[in-house]
Design a protein around this motif. Structure first.
Motif, PDB file in Angstrom:
ATOM      1  N   UNK A 202       3.073   5.781   2.537  1.00 39.17           N
ATOM      2  CA  UNK A 202       4.123   5.238   3.383  1.00 39.17           C
ATOM      3  C   UNK A 202       3.671   3.914   3.992  1.00 39.17           C
ATOM      4  N   UNK A 203       4.657   3.108   4.387  1.00 41.00           N
ATOM      5  CA  UNK A 203       4.343   1.773   4.902  1.00 41.00           C
ATOM      6  C   UNK A 203       3.495   1.828   6.168  1.00 41.00           C
ATOM      7  N   UNK A 204       3.892   2.688   7.085  1.00 39.73           N
ATOM      8  CA  UNK A 204       3.237   2.661   8.397  1.00 39.73           C
ATOM      9  C   UNK A 204       1.777   3.066   8.272  1.00 39.73           C
ATOM     10  N   UNK A 205       1.493   4.075   7.470  1.00 42.19           N
ATOM     11  CA  UNK A 205       0.102   4.506   7.317  1.00 42.19           C
ATOM     12  C   UNK A 205      -0.709   3.461   6.569  1.00 42.19           C
ATOM     13  N   UNK A 208      -1.431   0.888   9.143  1.00 41.83           N
ATOM     14  CA  UNK A 208      -2.452   1.422  10.047  1.00 41.83           C
ATOM     15  C   UNK A 208      -3.846   1.287   9.427  1.00 41.83           C
ATOM     16  N   UNK A 237      10.388  -2.025  10.415  1.00 42.03           N
ATOM     17  CA  UNK A 237       8.990  -1.722  10.113  1.00 42.03           C
ATOM     18  C   UNK A 237       8.134  -1.940  11.350  1.00 42.03           C
ATOM     19  N   UNK A 240       8.456   0.731  13.925  1.00 40.94           N
ATOM     20  CA  UNK A 240       7.751   1.933  13.497  1.00 40.94           C
ATOM     21  C   UNK A 240       6.245   1.791  13.667  1.00 40.94           C
TER      22      UNK A 240
END
Lengths: 426, 426
Positions: A202-205, A208, A237, A240
């Motif tokens: 996923x984008x957020x991970x 991160x 994004x 998030x």
């Protein structure tokens, strides 16, 4: 989300200047009354940047010998690059250096660390701040990732970030931690290891991961989230990412305008939308052409391939006018802290586009002259002789940035940043 | 993010059917061997829905008297609505009812709860599942929010969600918790309290608010995140929302195709992108026109205002063909659990568009006939006489859904959902 910020643009640029009282002390710590001093600006607090890609060869000891092996070629090429370097250094004070994984480490285990260390050192020696671009991106990524499992890709990506950020700490303390995460998991032009990774995590991970590793390797680094997609997708994004607790230091906005200048209204609307998160904005990749524009129906700029894309006199006039409007607009917005123009020369420019400020033959275009005039003249504090008052004070009204005070043949640095200033001669 | 899901479409729709062995027991609990039984399908597990807006008047006791006050008018109008209701109920089994705050509670403290309770009850009495739309949206929101501070808006929005979800629990257990959050904080067509709220709290916290209040009021409710923006922006928002720990039960995708049918390729690509989060997909608002299409340059469909927008014979043929292709495509994707067509009649349709399945004069268009044929014939298990074997068993190969087994003049319900089945006659 933190409370939204409303920042109004100010075309007078008053937010970029300061009026500061400076007390000049002698070697004994006593104020020097009625003394002649000269105040000289050295650099802007604002980041006026350009890519340093073209100068890596020069910084690395001159261009590699040509295939033909003619020794004269190297000397001529070196002279060209030295000329380009003078033009570069006369206007810009922030350089973006290329850390595309696919070119930095095309063969696993053989990174171009030495070459880039020399390039970064070359810029730093000349008073230039260096930024690395990018630590994580799906394009021009290492081709050998395709042979690895997704968990192995994550492992080597983490190691690569730590390695680069550690190796360059002190020389490069600003990084595009991740580039173009909006499109990353759905990018379908080319199978690559990073899209696979981002699709699974996923984008957020993935964001991160990039920030986490870079921060661990250099806690003082300035880390950017950078994207070309300035639609609501990027806002979503970012929200998030912030909600997930990732510390983004700066929001990077690309602005490749190969399809035409945005104009003031669109530019300010974009700045308004992205400034409300309270983060500094860097315009990380700005381009304006001095030739024919790319057709509006092209969605991915990389899809436009032409054999010959000349810089034209009419295009150069337009570029010069637009670059002035663009820089004035960007500086008018207090959230903007940096603009990096994406190209010094047309020679070898991305897509072959006439995007540079210098023509293929090394002569500066009008846009170069305009930028030089703005950055080093209109927005510059020229060396000014002043006389201290009875309390040893002078008043300096100038652009935020680094200065030098000279008196009695001695030089001391001065930073104009709003704090009350005292400088002591040695 | 949970691990991404890869689901392949199957045009044969085998994932929508089951072959199930059913044991028929007598009142004494013993299997009934060699007995004639009839199996009849009552409803689909798949949600075939439409808006119920047009029938609220009828459910609420008939249309309000006309301004002219002619009694004959009401009777004629009631007869029209009763005819429309028959057409509606013959095809659809899921109704979306309107909870737009601006029309539900135009004057603060005077919500239309009674009227909507009667409407919901009317549908439920006829075996229809009811969904409420929407609990939080910036359009058609309560105008009196503009007089409140942002923290007061948050307070009354929370109270409004709790009130509606509590008042309707048992009748309405499916809600669009929030509508169009992607655009919500940057919506600039009309000043409104919800955009102010979302701008201050951020999208994710606004989504959280809606889900939190609705969940608290009815823990068993099915709560949707719903949007028309099917770009990467929605993916980014969803990833942020999931990362923030908000429990989204269903992802709602609008598909108003006033500018033309998407076609299979685009539809499947959208389903592929949004199915990878492992959430069920509801196509919450599907529209196909039976007249002239809206010009492609219109960005906000609401901007297209025309005096007269007729349904045409050629348009009706196109609509019928496209609706069949659209439903076949959507059903082929295992993640899709529901399609709500947005309009039963052209009379009063959104934007005046010929989007309905029934003409202004109450006659069904070809698209209605196509849907009826698909939903109640091709995809329907017709009443079938069967004979149990020596162990009292029959084999039913049918569409997932609710059935009835009749034998010896008695009727017992049967659910075809993959579990081994046993039915006992009273």
């Amino acid at each position: 989300m933190r409370a939204p910020v409303t920042v109004s643009p100010d075309p007078s640029l008053s937010h970029r200047t300061l009026r500061s009282t400076v007390t000049v002390l002698g070697p004994d710590g006593q104020p020097l009354p009625q003394t002649e001093v000269t105040v000289t600006q050295h650099r802007h607090a604002f980041g006026f940047g350009n890519i340093g890609f073209d100068l890596v060869d020069l910084a690395d000891g001159g261009p590699a010998p040509s295939a033909a092996g003619a020794p004269g070629h190297d000397a001529a090429r070196t002279a060209e690059l030295e000329h380009l370097a003078l033009l570069w250094l006369d206007v810009f004070s922030t350089a973006t250096l290329p850390f595309y994984w696919g070119t930095f480490e095309p063969v696993r285990g053989r990174p171009a660390t030495g070459r880039l260390l020399r390039a970064a050192q070359w810029f730093v020696d000349r008073g230039v701040t260096v930024k690395g671009h990018p630590l994580l991106w799906h394009t021009v990524t290492a081709p050998w990732l395709l042979e690895l499992s997704t968990s192995e890709i994550e492992q080597v990506q983490r190691e690569r970030i730590r390695r680069e950020v550690t190796d360059f700490a002190g020389l490069i303390d600003t990084w595009d931690a991740i580039n173009e995460a909006v499109i990353m998991p759905v990018f379908d032009k080319e199978d690559n290891g990073i899209t696979r990774l981002c699709r699974e995590k996923g984008r957020i991970e993935t964001v991160r991961l990039a920030f986490e590793e870079a921060r661990a390797a250099n806690p003082d680094a300035t880390l950017l989230l950078n994207d070309f997609d300035l639609s609501t997708a990027y806002e979503c994004l970012l929200e998030g990412v912030l909600e997930a607790g990732v510390q983004v230091d700066v929001l990077g906005l690309q602005s490749h305008m190969h399809q035409g200048y945005w104009g003031e209204e669109k530019t300010l609307a974009i700045l308004e939308r992205f400034s409300r998160y309270g983060l500094p904005l860097h315009l990380t990749e700005s381009t304006l052409l001095s030739g024919e524009l790319m057709p509006p129906e092209i969605e991915d700029l990389n899809d436009h391939q032409v054999d010959h894309w000349p810089s034209t006199p009419a295009g150069e006039e337009r570029q010069a006018q637009e670059i002035e409007r663009h820089y004035r607009t960007l500086l008018s917005h207090p959230s903007v802290e940096s603009i990096t123009y994406w190209g010094i020369t047309d020679d070898g420019a991305w897509l072959g586009a006439p995007a540079g400020l210098v023509r293929q033959d090394g002569t500066p275009k009008p846009a170069y002259e305009v930028l030089r005039r703005l950055i080093k003249d209109e927005w510059w504090f020229s060396p000014t002789p002043l006389r201290t008052d009875d309390a040893g004070r002078v008043t300096v009204s100038g652009w935020r940035g680094d200065y030098e005070v000279s008196a009695r043949g001695e030089f001391v640095p001065l930073v104009l940043d709003g704090e009350p200033q005292q400088v002591q001669l040695p």
